[in-house]
Design an enzyme around this catalytic site. Sequence first.
Site, mmCIF file in Angstrom:
data_model
loop_
_atom_site.group_PDB
_atom_site.id
_atom_site.type_symbol
_atom_site.label_atom_id
_atom_site.label_comp_id
_atom_site.label_asym_id
_atom_site.label_seq_id
_atom_site.Cartn_x
_atom_site.Cartn_y
_atom_site.Cartn_z
ATOM 1 N N ASP A 138 0.906 -1.058 0.040
ATOM 2 C CA ASP A 138 0.040 0.014 0.143
ATOM 3 C C ASP A 138 0.991 1.261 0.051
ATOM 4 O O ASP A 138 1.813 1.251 0.729
ATOM 5 C CB ASP A 138 -0.748 0.002 1.222
ATOM 6 N N ILE A 139 0.862 2.121 -1.090
ATOM 7 C CA ILE A 139 1.724 3.318 -0.945
ATOM 8 C C ILE A 139 1.339 4.533 -0.078
ATOM 9 O O ILE A 139 2.182 5.345 0.278
ATOM 10 C CB ILE A 139 1.654 3.897 -2.443
ATOM 11 N N GLN B 180 -14.239 3.021 1.788
ATOM 12 C CA GLN B 180 -13.640 2.587 0.637
ATOM 13 C C GLN B 180 -13.279 3.618 -0.179
ATOM 14 O O GLN B 180 -14.217 4.641 -0.507
ATOM 15 C CB GLN B 180 -14.590 1.671 -0.055
ATOM 16 N N HIS C 69 -6.934 -5.468 3.199
ATOM 17 C CA HIS C 69 -5.669 -4.854 3.657
ATOM 18 C C HIS C 69 -5.183 -5.902 4.633
ATOM 19 O O HIS C 69 -5.881 -6.414 5.544
ATOM 20 C CB HIS C 69 -6.025 -3.687 4.643
ATOM 21 N N HIS D 149 -10.353 -5.292 -2.130
ATOM 22 C CA HIS D 149 -9.174 -5.512 -1.804
ATOM 23 C C HIS D 149 -9.094 -5.956 -0.220
ATOM 24 O O HIS D 149 -10.187 -5.381 0.398
ATOM 25 C CB HIS D 149 -8.224 -4.444 -2.129
#
Length: 144
Positions: free
Chosen positions: A36-37, A99, A107, A105
């Site tokens: 995750d960026i 979201q 996490h 997705h």
Amino acid sequence: MTVKTYEDDNIFAKIIAGDLPCHKVYEDDKTLAFMDIMPQAKGHVLIIPKQKAVELSQLEPEYASAVFMTAKKVMAAQRQVFERDGIMQMQLNGAEAGQTVFHYHVHLIPSNFHELGKHATTQADMAELAEQAKQLREAIEAAQ
Ligand code: AMP
């Protein structure tokens, strides 16, 4: 309540297509895992299915199964690499839930819930993410 329509140009669809880069942790025919960026803790990874699903209600069983098989591999690697016992599993359905990317997705966040950083807020150092992804890839490969 209506579920948002899947949009083919969402960020994660572009990552699956190879049109946007990611710090890849693991990939197989049905899933992709990457850093995750804007991590909420060091080692925050996302696991996505290669299926057009906005949220859980649209996820096909074979992809649900594949996502969780990948998540188990990633979780074991996170424990080893980051030396954290606590791995938070989070998944948001709908804008009201918070979201922000409308491709399903999961996490996986090595953290304590009470220490968690803010969601999708601060961009990480790209060199650090690259190094973390490399360490996770190596741990997954060694376990196979
Ligand atoms: P959510 O709000 O549950 O939809 O989570 C979306 C997540 O995607 C957030 O944690 C963001 O930090 C993360 N994110 C957004 N863009 C990217 C990207 N290009 N690469 C990796 N992670 C991203």
